[in-house]
Scaffold this active site. Structure first.
Site, PDB file in Angstrom:
ATOM      1  N   GLU A  50       0.648  -0.693  -0.136  1.00 50.71           N
ATOM      2  CA  GLU A  50       0.417  -0.059  -0.184  1.00 50.71           C
ATOM      3  C   GLU A  50       0.671   1.204  -0.120  1.00 50.71           C
ATOM      4  O   GLU A  50       1.040   2.215  -0.488  1.00 50.71           O
ATOM      5  CB  GLU A  50      -0.823   0.135   1.105  1.00 50.71           C
ATOM      6  CG  GLU A  50      -2.311  -1.175   1.333  1.00 50.71           C
ATOM      7  CD  GLU A  50      -1.602  -2.182   1.596  1.00 50.71           C
ATOM      8  OE1 GLU A  50      -0.503  -2.604   2.224  1.00 50.71           O
ATOM      9  OE2 GLU A  50      -3.095  -3.019   2.050  1.00 50.71           O
ATOM     10  N   GLN A 113      -9.271  -5.483  11.594  1.00 45.57           N
ATOM     11  CA  GLN A 113      -8.722  -5.078  10.942  1.00 45.57           C
ATOM     12  C   GLN A 113      -8.923  -3.399  10.996  1.00 45.57           C
ATOM     13  O   GLN A 113      -9.413  -2.315  10.152  1.00 45.57           O
ATOM     14  CB  GLN A 113      -8.674  -5.073   9.580  1.00 45.57           C
ATOM     15  CG  GLN A 113      -7.540  -6.832   9.111  1.00 45.57           C
ATOM     16  CD  GLN A 113      -7.582  -6.701   7.491  1.00 45.57           C
ATOM     17  OE1 GLN A 113      -8.772  -6.455   6.687  1.00 45.57           O
ATOM     18  NE2 GLN A 113      -6.441  -7.519   7.626  1.00 45.57           N
ATOM     19  N   LYS A 162     -17.575  -0.129   5.058  1.00 41.89           N
ATOM     20  CA  LYS A 162     -17.921  -1.323   4.703  1.00 41.89           C
ATOM     21  C   LYS A 162     -19.862  -1.321   4.796  1.00 41.89           C
ATOM     22  O   LYS A 162     -19.716  -1.109   3.401  1.00 41.89           O
ATOM     23  CB  LYS A 162     -17.444  -2.785   5.116  1.00 41.89           C
ATOM     24  CG  LYS A 162     -17.721  -3.370   4.115  1.00 41.89           C
ATOM     25  CD  LYS A 162     -17.350  -4.791   5.008  1.00 41.89           C
ATOM     26  CE  LYS A 162     -17.489  -5.859   3.587  1.00 41.89           C
ATOM     27  NZ  LYS A 162     -16.921  -7.274   3.892  1.00 41.89           N
TER      28      LYS A 162
END
Lengths: 565, 159
Positions: A50, A113, A162
């Site tokens: 990333e 996460q 999400k």
């Protein structure tokens, strides 16, 4: 139109005219990646880390002037991106980084996460958002791009839970942005500009001090015109290399810790500093109390907080360089350019006395020679990126930069590992140009996984590894200031560079002579593959001149004189 | 070197009333090494803005940077460095009921306040005054054995 939040993210990116997105998928951002799979409005490049995605978007932004876009998942995906955000923040690079976040109802529960992305990125972004509802998503996307590119540019993080990417709602992308609390100042104060122009006319030894803001404002042509019209000599910072062009007779060179003699002496003796988009960084000023001690200071900067932060300013002008210089130019009609001739002559004599030189060798490749040689071989046509260390300074000192955005490096944060992914971004933006990452045997390993990215997407960038088997810049300081105790800087243990590149689908060159160097460059340019060019250079070469940290600019350690020059 | 003299200053910051705006302000102070002596925040009536009052100290140069850096934050609408202001701070103090109620009441009245609550074992007094007078009140209150004192932080308004 009804669509999911994930689709809105993609549609907003397309609406902003973005054609390339760099990123890495993961759990929290999967819905967005599902939409990326279905669309064909932009290309997605899968970096292998990333951090590299953000640097690649950054390189793209620096090469084009457009907003770079990167996408990462929550938790470690985001934390890996932080160095990229900080790098862009310190150099005022416009980026929009989209990160996945755990579903809204899990935020604050230490979910898998989960990390507080807006909390962590607060000090290293221009602004950041945690999206709280689907309704505000289109507006926040619009604001993110607007904030990134307007005023003093910078990276903006938009953290999308999400569940919001799953929800379905009406997508109306706003045409314009209205943030009542954010109104950047572009136009400089008229009265202040007049006063500054008068000061320029009255000065005896004025000096243009050109910073990265000129590049960001796309004001290079105007600044060239300003220099030409006034015949005022100029120095460039590390971030401004290429603004005036190496062939410009008014350009003295780069100033600062590794600036050349004439530039640093000019700053020490000038009676009027005309600072355009520079921020008086400690690597530029050296000891502040001795910096431009005899000068009045004109400071033009779009960020009011930069003005008066480190030095007291006599003519503060908050505004965009383009607008301010445009306003200055007509007022400078008929300026007496002969007035500065004596001053120019003094500075030219300084440059003759101690030019930016090095002692070449027939036995070993000198790193400075390698830089000058690629300048001769590819010159104007290339984009040069770099990592951080000695090679970066040699590139800044010795490459003949002709135009802005030709030189891409991490100046403020000094991020090792920046150069290779940034080169990928630049090459994606300008596939027809030769892109060379000038790097060292230390820096290149910090993002070497990008060999795989470059090979997969056929992004043929050249990694010119100036290999001295040392963390060279730290070694240099250890030589000068730590009695040659080379603590953890000896990189005698080396990978097989050629095999490493080949293992990842690239090409490797081992270069030890000047003939091999020319042949390798020629071959690498013709190939459509990424390469590692491992160039063995003189181990103990130092970057000179050098102003020891905290010293006055005029106290330079100078290179050995070259006979006949 | 008038620049290096540390001076107490009160700043009002008008901000968009959105989540994490207070975190942005305090993180800026922490990250750049500025001091916060007190901080109060409340929404501005009939608007989408909040008013934050910060008492801080620093040299003139530091104060200029604080103002400019605050202004750079996207949700910050206005930064007011107070020069001519009316400044007040509130304090609540709890005393045992065994103390002389009239004495405590008189003390509070002298500092622009009074007794606001009386319970079985405790009385609660409130005063609102200038911060330096609040300091004197707290000193004077000590003789009545306060069990708890809560200061409210400064609020200010330009004259």
């Amino acid at each position: 139109m009804q669509m999911s939040g994930a689709q809105m993210v993609c549609e907003a990116i397309i609406a902003e005219g973005v054609t390339t997105v760099f990123g890495y998928p993961g759990g929290a951002i999967m819905h967005v990646y599902d939409e990326i799979y279905k669309q064909n409005g932009f290309e997605h490049i899968l970096n292998r880390h990333e951090q590299a995605s953000v640097h690649a978007a950054d390189g793209y932004a620096r090469a084009t002037g457009d907003v770079g876009v990167a996408m990462v998942t929550s938790g470690p995906g985001f934390t890996n991106a932080v160095t990229g955000l900080a790098t862009a923040y310190m150099d005022s690079i416009p980026l929009v980084v989209i990160s996945g976040q755990v579903p809204s109802q899990l935020i604050g529960t230490d979910g898998f996460q989960e990390i507080d992305a807006v909390g962590i990125s607060r000090p290293c972004t221009k602004h950041n958002f945690l999206v709280r509802s689907l309704e505000e998503l289109p507006r926040l996307m619009k604001e993110a791009f607007y904030i990134a590119r307007s005023g003093r540019p910078g990276p903006v993080l938009i953290d999308v839970p999400k569940d919001i990417t799953v929800d379905i709602g009406e997508f109306i992308y706003p045409d314009s942005v209205d943030i009542p609390t954010y109104k950047p100042t572009y136009k400089g104060n008229k009265r202040q500009i007049e006063k500054a122009v008068e000061a320029m006319k009255d000065a005896k030894k004025p000096l243009l001090y050109i910073g990265g803001g000129v590049v960001l404002s796309n004001a290079s042509d105007l600044v060239r015109e300003l220099a030409q019209k006034t015949q005022i000599p100029a120095v460039e910072t590390l971030m401004a290399r290429g603004v005036l062009g190496a062939k410009n007779p008014l350009l003295l060179g780069m100033l600062g810790m590794h600036g050349n003699y004439a530039s640093n002496m000019a700053m020490s003796e000038t009676d009027l500093v005309i600072s355009l988009g520079a921020r008086f960084d400690d690597r530029v000023t050296g000891k502040l109390s001795e910096f431009a001690k005899y000068a009045d200071i004109i400071h033009v900067d779009i960020d009011a907080a930069n003005i008066g932060k480190l030095v007291d300013v006599d003519y503060p002008i908050v505004g965009d360089i383009t607008e301010v210089v445009e306003a200055m130019l007509p007022q400078l009609d008929g300026i007496d350019t002969d007035r500065f001739e004596a001053w120019r002559n003094i500075l030219n004599r300084y440059d003759e006395l101690h030019p930016q030189s090095f002692v070449d060798s027939d036995d070993v490749i000198k790193p400075q020679w390698a830089i000058e040689r690629i300048g001769e071989l590819v010159g104007e046509n290339a984009i040069i990126t770099s990592d951080v260390g000695q090679h970066q300074m040699w590139a800044a000192q010795h490459y003949p930069f002709d135009r802005p955005r030709q030189w891409i490096n991490s100046g403020g944060l000094g991020t090792m590992g920046f150069g290779f992914p940034a080169a990928l971004g630049a090459k994606k933006a300008f596939p027809e140009k030769t892109v060379i990452n000038v790097t060292g045997d230390g820096s290149i390993l910090m993002n070497m996984q990008e060999l795989v990215t470059a090979a997969e997407y056929k992004i043929p960038v050249i990694n010119l590894i100036l290999n001295n088997h040392f963390l060279g810049m730290v070694r240099q300081w250890q030589t000068f200031f730590y009695e040659k105790r080379y603590s953890e800087t000896d990189l005698s243990f080396q990978p097989n560079w050629k095999a490493l590149a080949e293992a990842c689908g690239g090409i490797g060159y081992d270069v030890t002579t000047k003939e091999e160097f020319d042949a390798a460059i020629k071959d690498a340019i013709e190939q459509d593959k990424v390469c590692f060019m491992n160039v063995a250079v003189n181990r103990f070469e130092d970057v000179l001149p050098m102003v020891p940290s905290g010293g006055a600019l005029f106290n330079m350690m100078l290179p050995q004189k070259v006979e006949g020059k | 070197m008038e620049n290096s003299i540390n001076e107490r200053r009160v700043i009002s910051v008008i901000v968009l009333n959105e989540s994490s705006v207070l975190a942005r302000i305090t993180a800026l102070f922490a990250g750049r090494g500025y001091n916060i002596e007190s901080l109060t925040v409340a929404p501005i009536p009939e608007s989408d803005m909040s008013h934050i009052t910060i008492a801080t100290n620093g040299s003139a140069k530091v104060m200029e940077q604080i103002t400019k850096q605050l202004h750079k934050l996207i949700p910050v609408y206005k930064v007011i460095e107070h020069e001519e202001m009316v400044e007040k701070e509130m304090v609540l103090a709890k005393f045992p009921i065994t103390e002389h109620l009239s004495d405590v009441g008189a003390l509070c009245a002298a500092y622009n306040g009074g007794i606001v609550n009386v319970g079985k074992e405790m009385i609660i007094a409130m005063v609102a005054d200038e911060p330096n007078r609040i300091k004197h009140f707290i000193e004077a209150a000590q003789r009545y054995n306060p069990s708890e004192i809560v200061r409210g932080g400064v609020v200010a308004i330009e004259r």
